[in-house]
Design a protein around this motif. Structure first.
Motif, PDB file in Angstrom:
ATOM      1  N   ARG A  71       9.163 -34.822  27.748  1.00 28.76           N
ATOM      2  CA  ARG A  71       8.532 -35.619  26.705  1.00 28.76           C
ATOM      3  C   ARG A  71       9.556 -36.545  26.076  1.00 28.76           C
ATOM      4  N   ASP A  72       9.083 -37.708  25.687  1.00 25.64           N
ATOM      5  CA  ASP A  72       9.884 -38.703  24.998  1.00 25.64           C
ATOM      6  C   ASP A  72       9.219 -38.929  23.651  1.00 25.64           C
ATOM      7  N   ASN A  73       9.732 -38.279  22.635  1.00 29.98           N
ATOM      8  CA  ASN A  73       9.091 -38.335  21.325  1.00 29.98           C
ATOM      9  C   ASN A  73       9.131 -39.732  20.713  1.00 29.98           C
ATOM     10  N   ALA A  74      10.182 -40.479  20.984  1.00 23.80           N
ATOM     11  CA  ALA A  74      10.292 -41.823  20.429  1.00 23.80           C
ATOM     12  C   ALA A  74       9.211 -42.744  20.967  1.00 23.80           C
ATOM     13  N   LYS A  75       8.748 -42.482  22.199  1.00 20.53           N
ATOM     14  CA  LYS A  75       7.730 -43.318  22.823  1.00 20.53           C
ATOM     15  C   LYS A  75       6.355 -42.661  22.864  1.00 20.53           C
ATOM     16  N   ASN A  76       6.229 -41.469  22.263  1.00 23.28           N
ATOM     17  CA  ASN A  76       4.969 -40.719  22.294  1.00 23.28           C
ATOM     18  C   ASN A  76       4.428 -40.602  23.716  1.00 23.28           C
ATOM     19  N   THR A  77       5.303 -40.193  24.620  1.00 18.49           N
ATOM     20  CA  THR A  77       4.992 -40.190  26.038  1.00 18.49           C
ATOM     21  C   THR A  77       5.389 -38.871  26.683  1.00 18.49           C
ATOM     22  N   ALA A  78       4.564 -38.410  27.612  1.00 21.85           N
ATOM     23  CA  ALA A  78       4.873 -37.258  28.443  1.00 21.85           C
ATOM     24  C   ALA A  78       4.942 -37.688  29.896  1.00 21.85           C
ATOM     25  N   HIS A  79       5.757 -36.980  30.670  1.00 22.51           N
ATOM     26  CA  HIS A  79       5.894 -37.256  32.100  1.00 22.51           C
ATOM     27  C   HIS A  79       5.741 -35.962  32.880  1.00 22.51           C
ATOM     28  N   LEU A  80       5.271 -36.099  34.095  1.00 22.25           N
ATOM     29  CA  LEU A  80       5.219 -34.979  35.024  1.00 22.25           C
ATOM     30  C   LEU A  80       5.797 -35.446  36.352  1.00 22.25           C
ATOM     31  N   GLN A  81       6.997 -34.982  36.657  1.00 18.03           N
ATOM     32  CA  GLN A  81       7.629 -35.278  37.937  1.00 18.03           C
ATOM     33  C   GLN A  81       7.163 -34.243  38.948  1.00 18.03           C
ATOM     34  N   MET A  82       6.539 -34.692  40.015  1.00 18.03           N
ATOM     35  CA  MET A  82       5.980 -33.811  41.028  1.00 18.03           C
ATOM     36  C   MET A  82       6.701 -34.055  42.345  1.00 18.03           C
ATOM     37  N   ASN A  83       7.448 -33.062  42.783  1.00 20.87           N
ATOM     38  CA  ASN A  83       8.184 -33.135  44.037  1.00 20.87           C
ATOM     39  C   ASN A  83       7.579 -32.182  45.052  1.00 20.87           C
ATOM     40  N   SER A  84       7.905 -32.401  46.307  1.00 22.18           N
ATOM     41  CA  SER A  84       7.444 -31.533  47.395  1.00 22.18           C
ATOM     42  C   SER A  84       5.947 -31.296  47.326  1.00 22.18           C
ATOM     43  N   LEU A  85       5.208 -32.363  47.181  1.00 21.07           N
ATOM     44  CA  LEU A  85       3.764 -32.249  47.020  1.00 21.07           C
ATOM     45  C   LEU A  85       3.102 -31.660  48.260  1.00 21.07           C
ATOM     46  N   LYS A  86       2.058 -30.889  48.008  1.00 25.18           N
ATOM     47  CA  LYS A  86       1.301 -30.213  49.049  1.00 25.18           C
ATOM     48  C   LYS A  86      -0.145 -30.668  49.002  1.00 25.18           C
ATOM     49  N   PRO A  87      -0.866 -30.570  50.110  1.00 30.19           N
ATOM     50  CA  PRO A  87      -2.288 -30.948  50.080  1.00 30.19           C
ATOM     51  C   PRO A  87      -3.088 -30.213  49.006  1.00 30.19           C
ATOM     52  N   GLU A  88      -2.739 -28.973  48.716  1.00 31.96           N
ATOM     53  CA  GLU A  88      -3.454 -28.223  47.695  1.00 31.96           C
ATOM     54  C   GLU A  88      -3.195 -28.724  46.279  1.00 31.96           C
ATOM     55  N   ASP A  89      -2.259 -29.659  46.108  1.00 35.14           N
ATOM     56  CA  ASP A  89      -2.054 -30.296  44.817  1.00 35.14           C
ATOM     57  C   ASP A  89      -3.055 -31.415  44.562  1.00 35.14           C
ATOM     58  N   THR A  90      -3.853 -31.758  45.548  1.00 33.70           N
ATOM     59  CA  THR A  90      -4.838 -32.820  45.396  1.00 33.70           C
ATOM     60  C   THR A  90      -5.834 -32.473  44.296  1.00 33.70           C
ATOM     61  N   ALA A  91      -5.963 -33.350  43.317  1.00 33.55           N
ATOM     62  CA  ALA A  91      -6.831 -33.115  42.172  1.00 33.55           C
ATOM     63  C   ALA A  91      -6.795 -34.341  41.273  1.00 33.55           C
ATOM     64  N   VAL A  92      -7.666 -34.328  40.276  1.00 30.14           N
ATOM     65  CA  VAL A  92      -7.553 -35.271  39.178  1.00 30.14           C
ATOM     66  C   VAL A  92      -6.673 -34.628  38.118  1.00 30.14           C
TER      67      VAL A  92
END
Length: 120
Positions: A71-92
């Motif tokens: 999270r970046d509190n100064a920018k009111n922003t969250a991030h999600l870094q997703m590595n080694s993605l798998k087909p089962e990660d498919t979603a909204v």
């Protein structure tokens, strides 16, 4: 009006990476917890990562070690870094912030969702 806007989804091959972002706009007094959820077709929405205002994190066991939330509190922003993605990660993928728009009133805000598709 406070709004969460998500970005970063897309189509990738298994083993590749994506970085999701969620930014809040509008008048916000404070953001407490930030979280990421996902919902696959025919499945319930599930919490996959959460970070508190103190920086404490939770990860769904199936993504722990592959996904990193920040999270970046100064920018009111969250991030999600997703590595080694798998087909089962498919979603909204959806972000959710617990916010205070006035000093003593908390409420939950949801992003619009962004599609992540992982092909094999």
């Amino acid at each position: 009006q406070v709004q969460l806007v998500e970005s970063g989804g897309g189509l990738v091959q298994a083993g590749e990476s994506l970085r999701l972002s969620c930014a809040a706009s509008g008048s916000i007094f404070r953001i407490n917890d930030m979280g990421w959820y996902r919902q696959a077709p025919g499945a319930q929405r599930e919490l996959i990562a959460r970070i508190s205002s103190l920086g404490n994190t939770y990860y769904l066991p199936s993504v722990k070690g592959r996904f990193t939330m920040s999270r970046d509190n100064a920018k009111n922003t969250a991030h999600l870094q997703m590595n080694s993605l798998k087909p089962e990660d498919t979603a909204v993928y959806y972000c959710k912030f617990t916010v205070r728009t006035v000093p003593t009133l908390d409420s939950d805000l949801w992003g619009q969702g962004t599609q992540v598709t992982v092909s094999s």
